[in-house]
Design an enzyme around this catalytic site. Sequence first.
Site, PDB file in Angstrom:
ATOM      1  N   ARG A 169       0.819  -1.221   0.000  1.00 35.44           N
ATOM      2  CA  ARG A 169       0.000   0.000   0.000  1.00 35.44           C
ATOM      3  C   ARG A 169       0.854   1.273   0.000  1.00 35.44           C
ATOM      4  O   ARG A 169       0.524   2.260   0.646  1.00 35.44           O
ATOM      5  CB  ARG A 169      -0.946   0.042   1.207  1.00 35.44           C
ATOM      6  CG  ARG A 169      -2.019  -1.017   1.201  1.00 35.44           C
ATOM      7  CD  ARG A 169      -2.966  -0.835   0.020  1.00 35.44           C
ATOM      8  NE  ARG A 169      -4.168  -1.626   0.200  1.00 35.44           N
ATOM      9  CZ  ARG A 169      -4.296  -2.906  -0.138  1.00 35.44           C
ATOM     10  NH1 ARG A 169      -3.280  -3.535  -0.703  1.00 35.44           N
ATOM     11  NH2 ARG A 169      -5.422  -3.539   0.055  1.00 35.44           N
ATOM     12  N   SER A 237     -10.916  -0.749   3.052  1.00 36.62           N
ATOM     13  CA  SER A 237     -10.191  -0.926   4.323  1.00 36.62           C
ATOM     14  C   SER A 237      -9.809   0.443   4.858  1.00 36.62           C
ATOM     15  O   SER A 237      -9.184   1.227   4.148  1.00 36.62           O
ATOM     16  CB  SER A 237      -8.917  -1.722   4.110  1.00 36.62           C
ATOM     17  OG  SER A 237      -9.205  -2.990   3.596  1.00 36.62           O
ATOM     18  N   GLU A 333      -5.551   4.072   6.145  1.00 36.52           N
ATOM     19  CA  GLU A 333      -5.187   3.880   4.747  1.00 36.52           C
ATOM     20  C   GLU A 333      -5.608   5.079   3.884  1.00 36.52           C
ATOM     21  O   GLU A 333      -4.822   5.559   3.074  1.00 36.52           O
ATOM     22  CB  GLU A 333      -5.807   2.582   4.222  1.00 36.52           C
ATOM     23  CG  GLU A 333      -5.255   2.212   2.861  1.00 36.52           C
ATOM     24  CD  GLU A 333      -5.752   0.861   2.376  1.00 36.52           C
ATOM     25  OE1 GLU A 333      -5.232  -0.141   2.864  1.00 36.52           O
ATOM     26  OE2 GLU A 333      -6.632   0.827   1.510  1.00 36.52           O
TER      27      GLU A 333
HETATM   28  N1  EPU Z   1     -11.230 -10.560  10.009  1.00 33.94           N
HETATM   29  C1  EPU Z   1     -11.864 -10.598  11.215  1.00 33.94           C
HETATM   30  N2  EPU Z   1     -12.943  -9.780  11.394  1.00 33.94           N
HETATM   31  C2  EPU Z   1     -13.399  -8.953  10.442  1.00 33.94           C
HETATM   32  C3  EPU Z   1     -12.728  -8.900   9.212  1.00 33.94           C
HETATM   33  C4  EPU Z   1     -11.635  -9.713   9.011  1.00 33.94           C
HETATM   34  O1  EPU Z   1     -11.481 -11.331  12.114  1.00 33.94           O
HETATM   35  O2  EPU Z   1     -14.392  -8.259  10.687  1.00 33.94           O
HETATM   36  C5  EPU Z   1     -10.097 -11.456   9.768  1.00 33.94           C
HETATM   37  C6  EPU Z   1     -10.444 -12.507   8.721  1.00 33.94           C
HETATM   38  O3  EPU Z   1     -11.087 -13.589   9.287  1.00 33.94           O
HETATM   39  C7  EPU Z   1      -9.091 -12.883   8.179  1.00 33.94           C
HETATM   40  C8  EPU Z   1      -8.316 -11.591   8.306  1.00 33.94           C
HETATM   41  O4  EPU Z   1      -9.021 -10.761   9.212  1.00 33.94           O
HETATM   42  O5  EPU Z   1      -8.467 -13.838   8.968  1.00 33.94           O
HETATM   43  C9  EPU Z   1      -8.135 -10.891   6.970  1.00 33.94           C
HETATM   44  O6  EPU Z   1      -9.423 -10.505   6.443  1.00 33.94           O
HETATM   45  P1  EPU Z   1      -9.709 -10.356   4.869  1.00 33.94           P
HETATM   46  O7  EPU Z   1      -9.367 -11.624   4.178  1.00 33.94           O
HETATM   47  O8  EPU Z   1     -11.050  -9.797   4.697  1.00 33.94           O
HETATM   48  O9  EPU Z   1      -8.623  -9.335   4.371  1.00 33.94           O
HETATM   49  P2  EPU Z   1      -8.082  -7.955   5.011  1.00 33.94           P
HETATM   50  O10 EPU Z   1      -6.667  -8.191   5.435  1.00 33.94           O
HETATM   51  O11 EPU Z   1      -9.008  -7.437   6.029  1.00 33.94           O
HETATM   52  C10 EPU Z   1      -7.033  -7.082   2.805  1.00 33.94           C
HETATM   53  C11 EPU Z   1      -7.009  -5.783   2.071  1.00 33.94           C
HETATM   54  C12 EPU Z   1      -8.291  -5.614   1.247  1.00 33.94           C
HETATM   55  C13 EPU Z   1      -8.384  -6.780   0.271  1.00 33.94           C
HETATM   56  C14 EPU Z   1      -8.384  -8.088   1.079  1.00 33.94           C
HETATM   57  C15 EPU Z   1      -8.363  -9.301   0.196  1.00 33.94           C
HETATM   58  C16 EPU Z   1      -5.678  -4.251   3.422  1.00 33.94           C
HETATM   59  C17 EPU Z   1      -5.698  -3.109   4.382  1.00 33.94           C
HETATM   60  N3  EPU Z   1      -6.867  -4.673   3.011  1.00 33.94           N
HETATM   61  O12 EPU Z   1      -8.098  -7.005   3.741  1.00 33.94           O
HETATM   62  O13 EPU Z   1      -8.171  -4.428   0.515  1.00 33.94           O
HETATM   63  O14 EPU Z   1      -9.553  -6.705  -0.508  1.00 33.94           O
HETATM   64  O15 EPU Z   1      -7.191  -8.160   1.903  1.00 33.94           O
HETATM   65  O16 EPU Z   1      -7.099  -9.436  -0.385  1.00 33.94           O
HETATM   66  O17 EPU Z   1      -4.617  -4.727   3.058  1.00 33.94           O
HETATM   67  C18 EPU Z   1      -8.673  -2.081   0.664  1.00 33.94           C
HETATM   68  O18 EPU Z   1      -7.462  -1.894   0.744  1.00 33.94           O
HETATM   69  O19 EPU Z   1      -9.487  -1.134   0.666  1.00 33.94           O
HETATM   70  C19 EPU Z   1      -9.161  -3.449   0.616  1.00 33.94           C
HETATM   71  C20 EPU Z   1     -10.465  -3.740   0.673  1.00 33.94           C
END
Ligand code: EPU
Length: 337
Positions: A169, A237, A333
């Site tokens: 990012r 995010s 972010e």
């Molecule tokens: N999780 C929770 N509770 C929640 C949400 C997530 O416990 O309410 C846990 C999930 O269970 C999982 C972990 O957090 O173990 C990661 O969650 P997720 O797979 O949804 O991905 P993320 O790390 O929250 C990142 C990116 C997203 C991207 C997704 C998929 C960042 C800041 N965000 O989210 O990007 O779509 O991975 O690759 O890196 C964005 O940047 O705007 C964005 C949506």
Amino acid sequence: MTHTSLALIPDFDLSAHNTLALGARSRLGASITEPGMVPDVLAAAAAQGLRLRILGGGSNVVLAPEFDGITAVMAIRGRRVVETDARGTLIEVAAGENWHELVTWTVAQGLGGVENLAGIPGTVGAAPVQNIGAYGVEVADVFETLVAYDCVEGRERVFVRDECAFAYRDSLFKREPGRFVVLSLRLRLPQPWVPRLSFAGLSDLDGEITPKAVMDRVLALRGSKLPDWRVTPNAGSFFQNPIVSVAEAEPVLAEFPMAPAFPQADGRLKLSAGWLIEKSGLKGFRLGPVGMSERHALVLVNYGGAVAEDVAALAEHVKRTVRERFGVQLHEEPVFC
Ligand code: EPU
């Protein structure tokens, strides 16, 4: 060189130009439809002693209610296949194109490379600035070159990948805010195409694996997890996933050995901000007109009528609560501007 002259619109309403739908106005507004209009808008700002702010799709910003300057919306359109050779297909896309439309255009031609990045709101020009990423792919992976206007040097410059300092990012263009205006991007869609299916939710894809099949799965996954900004305004995010030392992660992992923690090349660990926020009891938490989504704890949503101050108050509350609970510092972010 003749080009379209710049029109400055007074008291420009930006509430429809940001996906958080924050109430926001700018003293002057403009639409940039050709590269030659960038020096024009810079000159106009300088002549009037005003600040200049460039906006793409408004999907990663928290806009102040009043901006005493010029807000120029990037609206240069155009996309084309430059060449296809043994390394793949080189495409060139103007900064004002919609990112998701670009993805569907490539996939419709059977071209793979950006299908994991389907459904991300915003413009093509903004994509390299924060090196957008999802489902195991970042725009840096297919990046070839970009053309940006350098507001300090007063000229267009071409950047190859190694000059862009891409990281999670992050990029050179993000680190020097206000200096570069991205005008166009060249992406190399690789040949042969290798699907990237390691991310949870993609690895069980069966049937014929095509860029379209992967894109459809990504869109279904996003739809099942992330609130749609058209329905519940948000900026994706709201915090980056924190990358911390093993020692900093210790309090989290001692209490929750199964907490999501991904080793990085430098030995640090990337924790999950959504998980930390949920475990801090803030999933679905509301403060005034804003809240952390009950669907995904990492997404800050506007339930109606919010301004930047409401967003900042909730962001501070979330950061403080997570810090007190786990000793981990979160970083926003989106850009406050
Ligand atoms: N999780 C929770 N509770 C929640 C949400 C997530 O416990 O309410 C846990 C999930 O269970 C999982 C972990 O957090 O173990 C990661 O969650 P997720 O797979 O949804 O991905 P993320 O790390 O929250 C990142 C990116 C997203 C991207 C997704 C998929 C960042 C800041 N965000 O989210 O990007 O779509 O991975 O690759 O890196 C964005 O940047 O705007 C964005 C949506």
